[in-house]
Motif scaffolding. Structure first.
Motif, PDB file in Angstrom:
ATOM      1  N   GLN A  49       0.747  -1.115  -0.021  1.00  0.00           N
ATOM      2  CA  GLN A  49      -0.067   0.098   0.016  1.00  0.00           C
ATOM      3  C   GLN A  49       0.995   1.269  -0.174  1.00  0.00           C
ATOM      4  OE1 GLN A  49      -2.510  -0.533   3.450  1.00  0.00           O
ATOM      5  NE2 GLN A  49      -4.090  -1.616   2.186  1.00  0.00           N
ATOM      6  N   ASP A  51       3.944   1.365  -1.169  1.00  0.00           N
ATOM      7  CA  ASP A  51       4.604   1.781  -2.558  1.00  0.00           C
ATOM      8  C   ASP A  51       3.574   2.060  -3.437  1.00  0.00           C
ATOM      9  OD1 ASP A  51       6.871   0.745  -1.633  1.00  0.00           O
ATOM     10  OD2 ASP A  51       6.687  -1.233  -2.307  1.00  0.00           O
ATOM     11  N   GLN A  52       2.103   1.571  -3.475  1.00  0.00           N
ATOM     12  CA  GLN A  52       1.348   2.214  -4.370  1.00  0.00           C
ATOM     13  C   GLN A  52       1.080   3.756  -3.902  1.00  0.00           C
ATOM     14  OE1 GLN A  52      -1.842  -0.530  -3.613  1.00  0.00           O
ATOM     15  NE2 GLN A  52      -1.354  -1.832  -5.352  1.00  0.00           N
ATOM     16  N   ASN A  55       4.136   5.643  -5.307  1.00  0.00           N
ATOM     17  CA  ASN A  55       4.042   5.739  -7.020  1.00  0.00           C
ATOM     18  C   ASN A  55       3.032   6.949  -7.570  1.00  0.00           C
ATOM     19  OD1 ASN A  55       6.006   4.132  -6.969  1.00  0.00           O
ATOM     20  ND2 ASN A  55       4.917   2.159  -7.465  1.00  0.00           N
ATOM     21  N   THR A  56       1.636   6.538  -6.902  1.00  0.00           N
ATOM     22  CA  THR A  56       0.654   7.712  -7.225  1.00  0.00           C
ATOM     23  C   THR A  56       1.095   9.041  -7.061  1.00  0.00           C
ATOM     24  OG1 THR A  56      -0.800   5.923  -6.694  1.00  0.00           O
ATOM     25  CG2 THR A  56      -1.823   8.110  -6.846  1.00  0.00           C
TER      26      THR A  56
END
Length: 138
Positions: A49, A51-52, A55-56
C-alpha cells in the motif's frame, strides 16, 4: 460398595508430564510459525500500500511538473510544439487537480487559448504556489 467399583485408574505422573511436554514441543513451533506468517503478511500488505501511494504521488507530481513546465514554455515562447505539449499535460493535470486548482487551471487555459499571455501568467504562478503547498501533490 459401589464407590470402590468406580475407582479412577492410577496415572503415572512422570509419563503424563512427558506426554504434555512432547505435545507442547510439537504444537508450539507450529503456532509460532502461523502467527509469524500472519504478521509478515500484514506487514507486506502495508508495504505494498505504501509503495502504491508513493508511486501515485510521484506520478501526480510528474504530471503537474510537466503541466507547469509546458505552461511556462507557452507563456514565454508560444509555438505549435509548445501548445501541443501544453495541451497534452493540461488535461492530464486537470484530471488529478484538486477542486481548489481546477477553476484557476480552466481560467488560465482559456486565457492561453486566446493568446492573452500576460493575463495568464499570474494565474499560472498562483497555480504553481498552490501545487507546491499541497502535501498530496508535492
Amino acid at each position: 460398595m459401589l464407590a470402590n467399583s468406580f475407582a479412577f485408574p492410577e496415572i503415572d505422573l512422570s509419563l503424563s508430564i512427558s506426554v504434555i511436554l512432547a505435545l507442547c514441543a510439537i504444537v508450539s513451533p507450529i503456532l509460532v510459525a502461523i502467527i509469524n506468517n500472519i504478521h509478515h503478511t500484514k506487514i507486506r500488505k502495508l508495504e505494498i500500500q505504501q509503495d502504491q501511494y508513493r508511486n501515485t504521488i510521484l506520478h501526480q507530481r510528474d504530471v503537474f511538473e510537466n503541466y507547469l513546465k509546458h505552461a511556462g514554455r507557452c507563456i514565454y515562447f508560444a509555438d505549435s510544439t509548445a501548445l501541443k505539449d501544453y495541451g497534452e499535460f493540461y488535461f492530464a493535470a486537470l484530471s488529478y487537480a484538486p477542486a481548489e486548482l481546477r477553476g484557476d487551471m480552466i481560467t488560465a487555459n482559456q486565457l492561453m487559448l486566446q493568446d492573452e499571455w500576460e493575463e495568464a501568467t499570474p494565474i499560472i504562478e498562483s497555480i504553481a504556489t498552490k501545487i507546491h503547498r499541497n502535501p498530496h501533490i508535492m
